[in-house]
Enzyme design. Structure first.
Site, mmCIF file in Angstrom:
data_model
loop_
_atom_site.group_PDB
_atom_site.id
_atom_site.type_symbol
_atom_site.label_atom_id
_atom_site.label_comp_id
_atom_site.label_asym_id
_atom_site.label_seq_id
_atom_site.Cartn_x
_atom_site.Cartn_y
_atom_site.Cartn_z
ATOM 1 N N SER A 46 0.819 -1.215 0.000
ATOM 2 C CA SER A 46 0.000 0.000 0.000
ATOM 3 C C SER A 46 0.854 1.267 0.000
ATOM 4 O O SER A 46 0.319 2.372 -0.183
ATOM 5 C CB SER A 46 -0.928 0.008 1.219
ATOM 6 O OG SER A 46 -0.187 0.029 2.424
ATOM 7 N N HIS A 47 2.178 1.123 0.188
ATOM 8 C CA HIS A 47 3.051 2.294 0.227
ATOM 9 C C HIS A 47 4.218 2.204 -0.754
ATOM 10 O O HIS A 47 5.105 3.048 -0.735
ATOM 11 C CB HIS A 47 3.594 2.499 1.646
ATOM 12 C CG HIS A 47 2.550 2.946 2.613
ATOM 13 N ND1 HIS A 47 1.680 2.065 3.209
ATOM 14 C CD2 HIS A 47 2.202 4.175 3.071
ATOM 15 C CE1 HIS A 47 0.859 2.730 4.009
ATOM 16 N NE2 HIS A 47 1.150 4.005 3.936
ATOM 17 N N HIS A 119 4.215 14.047 2.587
ATOM 18 C CA HIS A 119 4.654 12.688 2.917
ATOM 19 C C HIS A 119 3.590 11.717 2.447
ATOM 20 O O HIS A 119 2.455 11.759 2.904
ATOM 21 C CB HIS A 119 4.882 12.549 4.418
ATOM 22 C CG HIS A 119 5.769 11.403 4.809
ATOM 23 N ND1 HIS A 119 5.418 10.088 4.594
ATOM 24 C CD2 HIS A 119 6.992 11.378 5.386
ATOM 25 C CE1 HIS A 119 6.400 9.307 5.034
ATOM 26 N NE2 HIS A 119 7.368 10.064 5.518
ATOM 27 N N ALA A 122 5.338 5.212 3.835
ATOM 28 C CA ALA A 122 5.318 4.685 5.195
ATOM 29 C C ALA A 122 6.338 5.454 6.037
ATOM 30 O O ALA A 122 7.245 6.111 5.506
ATOM 31 C CB ALA A 122 5.656 3.193 5.173
ATOM 32 N N LEU A 123 6.201 5.359 7.356
ATOM 33 C CA LEU A 123 7.133 6.033 8.253
ATOM 34 C C LEU A 123 8.323 5.167 8.653
ATOM 35 O O LEU A 123 9.385 5.682 8.994
ATOM 36 C CB LEU A 123 6.400 6.496 9.523
ATOM 37 C CG LEU A 123 5.509 7.729 9.396
ATOM 38 C CD1 LEU A 123 4.794 7.985 10.715
ATOM 39 C CD2 LEU A 123 6.329 8.942 8.994
ATOM 40 N N ASP A 187 -4.745 1.150 1.941
ATOM 41 C CA ASP A 187 -5.373 -0.177 1.989
ATOM 42 C C ASP A 187 -6.837 -0.101 1.565
ATOM 43 O O ASP A 187 -7.367 -1.033 0.963
ATOM 44 C CB ASP A 187 -5.257 -0.759 3.399
ATOM 45 C CG ASP A 187 -3.839 -1.188 3.733
ATOM 46 O OD1 ASP A 187 -3.115 -1.614 2.811
ATOM 47 O OD2 ASP A 187 -3.452 -1.103 4.917
#
Length: 336
Positions: A46-47, A119, A122-123, A187
């Site tokens: 998803s990222h 951003h 993901a982190l 998602d």
């Protein structure tokens, strides 16, 4: 679905070519391409490549400046600020990373507040390298208003993820990265694309009625916070840390209506770094593994980050699995 495999460096090079074609500087392209490829390599679908349309649409509409040069500011001995200048957050972090590490080693703790930044990833890729250097790291970022606060009637919060990374004695850090909404917006988009339903309690439709239809959530509806009022409180904290403290926009404050198709929220990000070597008693990594061992004895089979580490090993050995259609789409983007 037919699947192809591509080596990590080759995927980075392909993504970098796309970013440059859509107007980023070479330096920004290299940072974003590495970040996106890392997500895909580690199974964070998803990222990863899925996010490229959001990146390119935001660049094509002029919503984000792919050539922005962030500005680093020293606010105090342990407080750094970066104005991303309407650019992406990852280059802003790259600018401040070394100084943040230096200040953390000197003071035991330091933070980096990024504002005017986009951003979309993901982190955990932001934090994992810090944990590998022996630091405890915490990061928050807010996004665009798509989550209804507990007891509210309309979206105010973003998905508002929080990520944490900590070193261990054995080498692989403990890393988690989670949305404070019921699930990540990416998602939901994937569920809509693949015709899948959402779990009960994930979101509401445009009339505020509970729904498991991802299209209803995306088209006028909204997500719900996880855990009711508890998740809502954490999401509120993330708005305050990521926007109010950094000087960035709240999830509801920016207006991208003049840039149809833009997908990168213009908000803020906070990174807090702690020098684990300053811990009292036994070394932090040893104490971390004491907790992990006890959790394993209690029956825990999977720990934060382990799924990504396993996917990374498979990708390194076999290449990154990509749908043939997705790979063809990327190659067309790079070539046009």
């Amino acid at each position: 679905m037919a699947v192809s495999h591509i080596a990590f460096p080759d995927l980075v090079a392909l993504l970098e070519a796309i970013f440059v074609r859509f107007g980023t500087s070479r330096q920004v392209a290299a940072i974003l391409a590495d970040n996106c490829a890392r997500c895909e390599r580690d199974g964070a679908k998803s990222h990863g490549v899925f996010r490229m349309k959001g990146y390119t649409d935001s660049l094509a509409t002029g919503w984000v400046d792919g050539r922005a040069e962030p500005v680093l500011e020293e606010a105090a001995a342990g407080f750094l600020r970066v104005d991303a200048q309407n650019g992406f957050a990852q280059p802003a972090l790259a600018l401040g990373r070394d100084v943040l590490v230096e200040k953390t080693r000197a003071n035991g703790i330091a933070l980096l507040a990024i504002r005017n930044s986009h951003h979309l990833s993901a982190l955990w890729p932001d934090l994992e390298p810090f944990a590998e250097q022996g630091f405890i790291a915490l990061s928050t970022v807010n996004s665009f208003a798509c989550t209804v606060p507990h007891g509210g009637q309309s979206a105010v919060f973003g998905t508002n993820p929080i990520a944490f990374a900590a070193p261990t004695r054995s080498g692989e850090p403990v890393v988690f990265d989670m949305a404070t909404s019921s699930m990540a917006n990416g998602d939901v988009q994937i569920a809509a694309r693949e015709g899948n339903q959402l779990p009960p309690g994930a979101g509401v439709d445009s009339n505020g009625n509970p729904t498991t239809d991802p299209s209803a959530v995306l088209n006028g509806g909204a997500l719900l916070p996880f855990g009711g009022h508890k998740g809502s409180s954490i999401s509120m904290m993330i708005e305050l840390l990521s926007a109010a403290l950094t000087g960035g926009n709240y999830s509801f404050e920016f207006d991208w209506s003049g840039h149809p198709g833009a997908a990168t929220p213009l908000t803020g990000q906070l990174i807090i770094l702690i020098d684990a070597a300053r811990a009292g008693g036994a070394p932090f990594g040893v104490r971390a593994e004491t907790l992990i061992d006890e959790m394993a004895s209690a029956g825990v089979k999977r720990f934060p980050g382990q799924h990504r580490f396993a996917a990374r090993k498979r990708s390194d050995a076999e290449g990154i699995a990509l749908g043939v259609d997705d790979l063809n789409w990327l190659e067309a983007l790079a070539a046009d």
